[in-house]
Design a protein around this motif. Structure first.
Motif, short mmCIF file in Angstrom:
data_model
loop_
_atom_site.label_atom_id
_atom_site.label_comp_id
_atom_site.label_asym_id
_atom_site.label_seq_id
_atom_site.Cartn_x
_atom_site.Cartn_y
_atom_site.Cartn_z
N LEU A 42 72.53 55.46 151.18
CA LEU A 42 71.29 56.22 151.28
C LEU A 42 71.26 56.91 152.63
CD1 LEU A 42 68.79 53.54 149.88
CD2 LEU A 42 70.07 55.28 148.62
N THR A 43 71.04 58.20 152.64
CA THR A 43 71.10 58.96 153.89
C THR A 43 70.12 60.12 153.86
OG1 THR A 43 72.53 60.27 155.34
CG2 THR A 43 73.02 60.32 152.98
N SER A 53 78.11 55.50 159.06
CA SER A 53 77.51 55.01 160.29
C SER A 53 76.14 55.63 160.56
CB SER A 53 78.44 55.27 161.48
OG SER A 53 78.50 56.65 161.78
N LEU A 54 75.82 56.75 159.88
CA LEU A 54 74.53 57.40 160.07
C LEU A 54 73.62 57.23 158.86
CD1 LEU A 54 75.70 60.74 161.74
CD2 LEU A 54 74.80 58.70 162.85
N GLN A 71 70.11 47.30 155.39
CA GLN A 71 69.91 48.36 156.36
C GLN A 71 71.09 48.51 157.30
OE1 GLN A 71 66.35 47.14 158.42
NE2 GLN A 71 67.46 46.06 160.01
N ASN A 72 71.22 49.71 157.85
CA ASN A 72 72.25 50.03 158.84
C ASN A 72 71.64 49.86 160.23
OD1 ASN A 72 74.22 51.14 160.48
ND2 ASN A 72 73.95 53.23 159.75
N LYS A 211 79.09 65.03 166.48
CA LYS A 211 80.00 64.36 167.40
C LYS A 211 81.14 63.64 166.68
CE LYS A 211 76.18 63.29 170.60
NZ LYS A 211 75.43 62.17 171.23
N ALA A 212 80.92 63.39 165.40
CA ALA A 212 81.92 62.61 164.62
C ALA A 212 83.17 63.44 164.33
CB ALA A 212 81.27 62.13 163.32
#
Length: 212
Positions: A42-43, A53-54, A71-72, A211-212
């Protein structure tokens, strides 16, 4: 024959894969998890493939439930940073602060670290009750839009992002303080921010994505 085939191909509409979103929150995109076949990412970001990671987190069911959602921690950290920086400028929170000071307003003098929901845990306007700021400072809470409290009442702890201190004139005088009790997913739904804070969070996530 070749020219005719090319002409037909030009006339055919291009098939564009639509990104799935949650039925109870269209701002949140749903992608297959890259390594877990039975889970979804989910993003708030639309880029494919998504950056785990986001992501807000993962879930084994749609819509997510407290039991299916994980959750992240990095996302939660980013969310806290964005709210700490921008919450005091949120129009909705400012409106709450002004209502606090109005003659017919309400008093939020509950300490933001308290776990109850007003006097007796019943959702009262404050730990001590009372209407109108009466020139006394207090706390106003920023809560999730998925389950907004009734006017003059305090949201459940799991729905409170954090709090800001307000003076008797309805001016925000303190920095935003995270509640430590907020949950991204509850039985009432998933993360719901105001349009202002949603844009601030998206901007920060896109910055991290670049940045990734």
């Amino acid at each position: 024959m070749l020219a005719t085939r090319l002409q037909i191909q030009r006339q055919l509409p291009r098939l564009v894969r639509s990104v799935s979103t949650l039925p109870n929150n269209s701002n949140i995109k749903v992608f297959p998890h890259p390594t877990q076949s039975s889970s979804h990412l989910l993003t708030l970001l639309s880029k494919e493939p998504p950056n785990p990671s986001l992501a807000i987190g993962t879930t084994s069911s749609i819509p997510p439930t407290p039991n299916s959602f994980q959750q992240n921690p990095k996302f939660l950290s980013i969310l806290d940073e964005v709210l700490t920086k921008h919450a005091i400028n949120d129009p909705g929170l400012k409106a709450q602060a002004q209502a606090f000071a109005s003659p017919g307003g309400f008093t939020f003098i509950q300490n933001p670290t308290r776990k109850d929901r007003g006097a007796g845990g019943g959702g009262g306007a404050s730990a001590e009750g009372g209407a109108g700021g009466a020139g006394v400072g207090g706390w106003v809470h920023l809560s999730d839009a998925r389950n907004p409290p009734d006017f003059g009442r305090i949201a459940w702890p799991e729905d409170i992002f954090g709090s800001v201190e307000v003076d008797g004139k309805g001016e925000i005088i303190g920095n935003y303080q995270p509640s430590g009790t907020y949950r991204i997913v509850t039985n009432q739904g998933i993360l719901g921010l105001s349009p202002f804070l949603q844009e601030k969070l998206l901007a920060r996530l896109r910055e991290e994505e670049s940045k990734a």
